[in-house]
Enzyme design. Structure first.
Site, PDB file in Angstrom:
ATOM      1  N   SER A   1       0.793  -1.232   0.000  1.00 51.54           N
ATOM      2  CA  SER A   1       0.000   0.000   0.000  1.00 51.54           C
ATOM      3  C   SER A   1       0.828   1.285   0.000  1.00 51.54           C
ATOM      4  O   SER A   1       0.269   2.365  -0.173  1.00 51.54           O
ATOM      5  CB  SER A   1      -0.956   0.017   1.197  1.00 51.54           C
ATOM      6  OG  SER A   1      -1.998  -0.910   0.998  1.00 51.54           O
TER       7      SER A   1
ATOM      8  N   LYS B   1       0.321   3.375  -3.014  1.00 50.61           N
ATOM      9  CA  LYS B   1      -0.861   4.225  -3.162  1.00 50.61           C
ATOM     10  C   LYS B   1      -0.510   5.709  -3.127  1.00 50.61           C
ATOM     11  O   LYS B   1      -1.267   6.534  -3.645  1.00 50.61           O
ATOM     12  CB  LYS B   1      -1.875   3.884  -2.074  1.00 50.61           C
ATOM     13  CG  LYS B   1      -2.408   2.454  -2.189  1.00 50.61           C
ATOM     14  CD  LYS B   1      -3.250   2.040  -0.985  1.00 50.61           C
ATOM     15  CE  LYS B   1      -3.670   0.589  -1.085  1.00 50.61           C
ATOM     16  NZ  LYS B   1      -4.419   0.126   0.106  1.00 50.61           N
TER      17      LYS B   1
ATOM     18  N   TYR C   1      -4.639  -2.671  -9.608  1.00 50.99           N
ATOM     19  CA  TYR C   1      -4.416  -2.550  -8.170  1.00 50.99           C
ATOM     20  C   TYR C   1      -3.455  -3.616  -7.647  1.00 50.99           C
ATOM     21  O   TYR C   1      -2.482  -3.317  -6.951  1.00 50.99           O
ATOM     22  CB  TYR C   1      -5.759  -2.625  -7.442  1.00 50.99           C
ATOM     23  CG  TYR C   1      -5.637  -2.642  -5.945  1.00 50.99           C
ATOM     24  CD1 TYR C   1      -5.342  -1.480  -5.247  1.00 50.99           C
ATOM     25  CD2 TYR C   1      -5.807  -3.823  -5.227  1.00 50.99           C
ATOM     26  CE1 TYR C   1      -5.226  -1.489  -3.861  1.00 50.99           C
ATOM     27  CE2 TYR C   1      -5.686  -3.841  -3.851  1.00 50.99           C
ATOM     28  CZ  TYR C   1      -5.392  -2.675  -3.175  1.00 50.99           C
ATOM     29  OH  TYR C   1      -5.263  -2.681  -1.814  1.00 50.99           O
TER      30      TYR C   1
ATOM     31  N   TYR D   1      -4.035   3.617   8.150  1.00 50.28           N
ATOM     32  CA  TYR D   1      -5.346   3.006   8.372  1.00 50.28           C
ATOM     33  C   TYR D   1      -5.920   3.431   9.718  1.00 50.28           C
ATOM     34  O   TYR D   1      -5.854   4.602  10.077  1.00 50.28           O
ATOM     35  CB  TYR D   1      -5.253   1.479   8.226  1.00 50.28           C
ATOM     36  CG  TYR D   1      -4.558   1.055   6.964  1.00 50.28           C
ATOM     37  CD1 TYR D   1      -5.065   1.441   5.723  1.00 50.28           C
ATOM     38  CD2 TYR D   1      -3.391   0.310   6.985  1.00 50.28           C
ATOM     39  CE1 TYR D   1      -4.434   1.080   4.546  1.00 50.28           C
ATOM     40  CE2 TYR D   1      -2.753  -0.072   5.814  1.00 50.28           C
ATOM     41  CZ  TYR D   1      -3.280   0.325   4.602  1.00 50.28           C
ATOM     42  OH  TYR D   1      -2.648  -0.037   3.450  1.00 50.28           O
TER      43      TYR D   1
ATOM     44  N   VAL E   1       1.412  -3.579   4.001  1.00 52.60           N
ATOM     45  CA  VAL E   1       1.447  -4.829   4.747  1.00 52.60           C
ATOM     46  C   VAL E   1       2.669  -5.684   4.406  1.00 52.60           C
ATOM     47  O   VAL E   1       2.879  -6.730   5.016  1.00 52.60           O
ATOM     48  CB  VAL E   1       0.145  -5.650   4.558  1.00 52.60           C
ATOM     49  CG1 VAL E   1      -1.043  -4.910   5.132  1.00 52.60           C
ATOM     50  CG2 VAL E   1      -0.072  -6.025   3.104  1.00 52.60           C
TER      51      VAL E   1
END
Length: 309
Positions: free
Chosen positions: A64, A67, A191, A243, A261
């Site tokens: 992530s 992103k 993705y 998060y 992660v």
């Protein structure tokens, strides 16, 4: 310079002695194979100095953290129109939660949770085949890091696709609300592949330089994004980059950061340096356990909190 070198060396030495290192992300089988004893950290200062410690040159799956770069590209394509499809608020829920989507009509809370990043991938697909969009993302990251050796780990991408049932659910749910313009499997293909990009701490810190230097590449002086956009991306990293652990990271570390992660974290000290840390074991929120601790200690030693006087 000597102070920063010593600080990184001290942090790496302390992390090497830690016994409680968190748990690797076994729900993606390829990530579950990574040695939890690994630890690397890198700092790239705005005046061009590169300082490394530990396993800073070993590639890992950035997941992530990617992103940040896909958000940058999407804003370059459609600007503030993106915010009609993705919010800018912390989620307060796990990164793969579907609960909020029902209450908020298929609009993800922010571009860093999985649902938001799938919408960003959908934006990047416009006018392209999936492999073209994936290539554009990879080339952009290679450009930022000034390193054409950065690759996508195809085994990790395949592992994600084979086990990505929740992401398929998120994509289909958003499609039902009209917030995906392409078929879910196409957006998910983009993705899964950008999450499977493999980078070392050195490469990741190099790629983040533009956010630490007001949107410019400090090596060339050329603008990547405007200073205002760099600030806004940094603000989202601070408030949403970890998060449902984002508030705690801001409280303890005090700099913009984006986790993945795979155990990586990209940290930005505005006006000073880009940081990258990697330790595969995760805490209960899915963020690198030792990576978070290491950045907290480094920020305290260097007085790098954005809230420092």
């Amino acid at each position: 310079m000597a102070e920063l070198e010593q600080a990184l060396a001290d942090v790496a030495a302390e992390m090497a002695e830690r016994v409680d290192r968190g748990e690797v992300a076994t729900y993606i089988p390829q990530l579950g194979k990574v040695d939890p004893k690994k630890f690397g950290i890198a700092a790239v200062t705005n005046d061009g100095r590169v300082i490394l410690a530990g396993d800073a040159d070993q590639p890992f799956s950035i997941q992530s953290v990617s992103k940040v770069f896909t958000l940058t590209l999407a804003l370059g394509k459609i600007g503030d129109a993106l915010w009609h499809r993705v919010g800018r608020e912390p989620s307060g829920n796990p990164f793969n939660s579907i609960v909020q989507l029902e209450h908020e009509n298929g609009i993800p809370r922010n571009p860093f949770i999985n649902a938001g990043a799938i919408v960003v991938s959908d934006v990047l697909l416009a006018g392209h085949q999936p492999r073209e969009a994936i290539g554009e993302i990879l080339r952009f990251i290679q450009f930022l890091a000034d390193d054409e050796t950065i690759i996508i780990d195809r085994e990790v991408a395949a592992s994600e696709r084979a086990t990505g049932y929740r992401n398929f659910a998120l994509a289909n749910y958003m499609k039902s609300f009209g917030n995906l313009h392409h078929e879910p499997e196409l957006a998910l293909g983009v993705y899964f592949h950008h999450c499977a990009i493999a980078m070392s701490c050195r490469q990741l810190a190099m790629a983040g330089r533009f956010l630490a230097d007001g949107g410019r590449n400090p090596a060339t002086g050329h603008s990547v994004v405007s200073a205002e956009r760099a600030r806004r991306i940094g603000a989202l990293m601070l408030t949403c980059g970890h998060y449902d652990g984002s508030g705690d990271f801001a409280f303890r570390v005090g700099i913009p950061g984006k986790s993945g992660v795979g155990g990586g974290i990209l940290g930005i000290v505005p006006g000073v340096a880009s940081l990258a840390v990697w330790s595969p074991g995760l805490n209960e929120n899915g963020n690198s356990k030792l990576g978070s601790i290491a950045l907290e200690k480094l920020a305290r030693t260097m007085n790098w909190s954005i809230f420092a006087p």
